[in-house]
Write an enzyme that holds these catalytic residues in place. Structure first.
Site, PDB file in Angstrom:
ATOM      1  N   VAL A 115       0.955  -1.234   0.117  1.00  0.00           N
ATOM      2  CA  VAL A 115       0.022   0.018  -0.163  1.00  0.00           C
ATOM      3  C   VAL A 115       0.841   1.062   0.075  1.00  0.00           C
ATOM      4  O   VAL A 115       1.590   1.359   0.691  1.00  0.00           O
ATOM      5  CB  VAL A 115      -0.954   0.142   1.240  1.00  0.00           C
ATOM      6  CG1 VAL A 115      -1.675   1.076   1.311  1.00  0.00           C
ATOM      7  CG2 VAL A 115      -1.616  -1.237   1.212  1.00  0.00           C
ATOM      8  N   LYS A 143      -6.809   6.216   2.454  1.00  0.00           N
ATOM      9  CA  LYS A 143      -8.267   5.848   2.983  1.00  0.00           C
ATOM     10  C   LYS A 143      -9.013   5.399   1.802  1.00  0.00           C
ATOM     11  O   LYS A 143      -9.554   4.255   1.594  1.00  0.00           O
ATOM     12  CB  LYS A 143      -8.674   6.898   3.704  1.00  0.00           C
ATOM     13  CG  LYS A 143      -9.870   6.879   4.434  1.00  0.00           C
ATOM     14  CD  LYS A 143     -10.334   7.935   5.314  1.00  0.00           C
ATOM     15  CE  LYS A 143     -11.622   7.817   6.071  1.00  0.00           C
ATOM     16  NZ  LYS A 143     -11.608   9.120   6.870  1.00  0.00           N
ATOM     17  N   ASP A 167       3.589  -1.837   8.889  1.00  0.00           N
ATOM     18  CA  ASP A 167       4.853  -1.286   9.337  1.00  0.00           C
ATOM     19  C   ASP A 167       4.330  -0.636  10.542  1.00  0.00           C
ATOM     20  O   ASP A 167       3.156  -0.107  10.743  1.00  0.00           O
ATOM     21  CB  ASP A 167       5.534  -0.556   8.280  1.00  0.00           C
ATOM     22  CG  ASP A 167       6.044  -1.122   7.292  1.00  0.00           C
ATOM     23  OD1 ASP A 167       6.343  -2.308   7.416  1.00  0.00           O
ATOM     24  OD2 ASP A 167       6.300  -0.440   6.247  1.00  0.00           O
ATOM     25  N   TYR A 195      -4.117   1.803   9.538  1.00  0.00           N
ATOM     26  CA  TYR A 195      -5.101   0.773   9.316  1.00  0.00           C
ATOM     27  C   TYR A 195      -6.086   0.593  10.296  1.00  0.00           C
ATOM     28  O   TYR A 195      -7.101   0.112  10.192  1.00  0.00           O
ATOM     29  CB  TYR A 195      -4.269  -0.581   9.309  1.00  0.00           C
ATOM     30  CG  TYR A 195      -3.404  -0.595   7.849  1.00  0.00           C
ATOM     31  CD1 TYR A 195      -3.946  -0.507   6.671  1.00  0.00           C
ATOM     32  CD2 TYR A 195      -1.964  -0.649   8.109  1.00  0.00           C
ATOM     33  CE1 TYR A 195      -3.055  -0.443   5.488  1.00  0.00           C
ATOM     34  CE2 TYR A 195      -1.130  -0.747   6.906  1.00  0.00           C
ATOM     35  CZ  TYR A 195      -1.435  -0.447   5.775  1.00  0.00           C
ATOM     36  OH  TYR A 195      -0.867  -0.455   4.760  1.00  0.00           O
TER      37      TYR A 195
END
Ligand SMILES: CC(C)(COP(=O)(O)OP(=O)(O)OC[C@H]1O[C@@H](n2cnc3c(N)ncnc32)[C@H](O)[C@@H]1OP(=O)(O)O)[C@@H](O)C(=O)NCCC(=O)NCCS
Length: 168
Positions: free
Chosen positions: A105, A118, A141, A148
């Site tokens: 991502v 988002k 991470d 998230y």
């Protein structure tokens, strides 16, 4: 143009990119942001995006293979007239029935903090849900755990821990 699969729908992104709808609003120079699920990406452009956030380089032949074998590949583009720029990317692998895992991502630093990440995550989750996949996982991470979490991801549900094996 068949390439563009859909326009952003979130207010934040629509405002930021001045996405407009309707035939009369098609001003060629207005920036538009769109998603694509096309997996035949320019790998150098993708590498540039990953470089921009400081990720280590990976062999392009392996990246190509990973994209080919991913269940879903989502890219985010800013389109300005005839020009387009890759501004975001994510992909998911899946057993095509129960589980999917989201990988890679990324939003280009110049486009971060505008709601794009988002929107990208919501888009990929919606796509996976439309395939009736209910168990969506990812590896966060440490510095993005809260990003998230805000999207509904749960850390260690019922104490379950992610475990990794690496070659010596
Ligand atoms: C993580 C990343 C995808 C977020 O994208 P973004 O476009 O900047 O995020 P958004 O603007 O959509 O932010 C959405 C929300 O998450 C919050 N948020 C964004 N980054 C965050 C972070 N690192 N930690 C906690 N919250 C974060 C925002 O404040 C915003 O909150 P709000 O909904 O209450 O307003 C982007 O920063 C990025 O590409 N980082 C580098 C690559 C990376 O680390 N990827 C994740 C690998 S696991």
């Amino acid at each position: 143009m068949g390439f563009w699969k859909s326009l952003f729908s979130t207010d934040a992104v629509a405002t930021a990119s001045r996405v407009q709808s309707g035939a009369s609003s098609a001003i060629a120079t207005e920036p538009r942001v769109a998603f694509s699920t096309e997996r035949d990406l320019d790998l150098y452009e993708l590498e540039e995006l990953c470089d921009a956030v400081g990720w280590s380089r990976r062999p392009l032949r392996k990246v190509r293979k990973a994209l080919q074998h991913s269940f879903l590949v989502v890219s985010m583009w800013e389109e300005r007239g005839a020009k387009r720029r890759l501004v975001g990317f994510a992909r998911a692998t899946s057993d095509c029935a129960f589980n999917a895992t989201i990988w890679d991502v990324v939003i280009h630093p110049s486009y971060q903090s505008r709601g794009y990440g988002k929107a990208l995550m919501k888009y990929i989750i919606k796509k996976l849900r439309s395939e009736d996949i209910s168990n969506i996982t990812l590896f966060a991470d440490p510095h993005v755990v809260d990003f998230y979490r805000r999207l509904g991801f749960i850390l260690d549900p019922e104490g379950i821990k992610g475990m990794f094996w690496y070659p010596d």
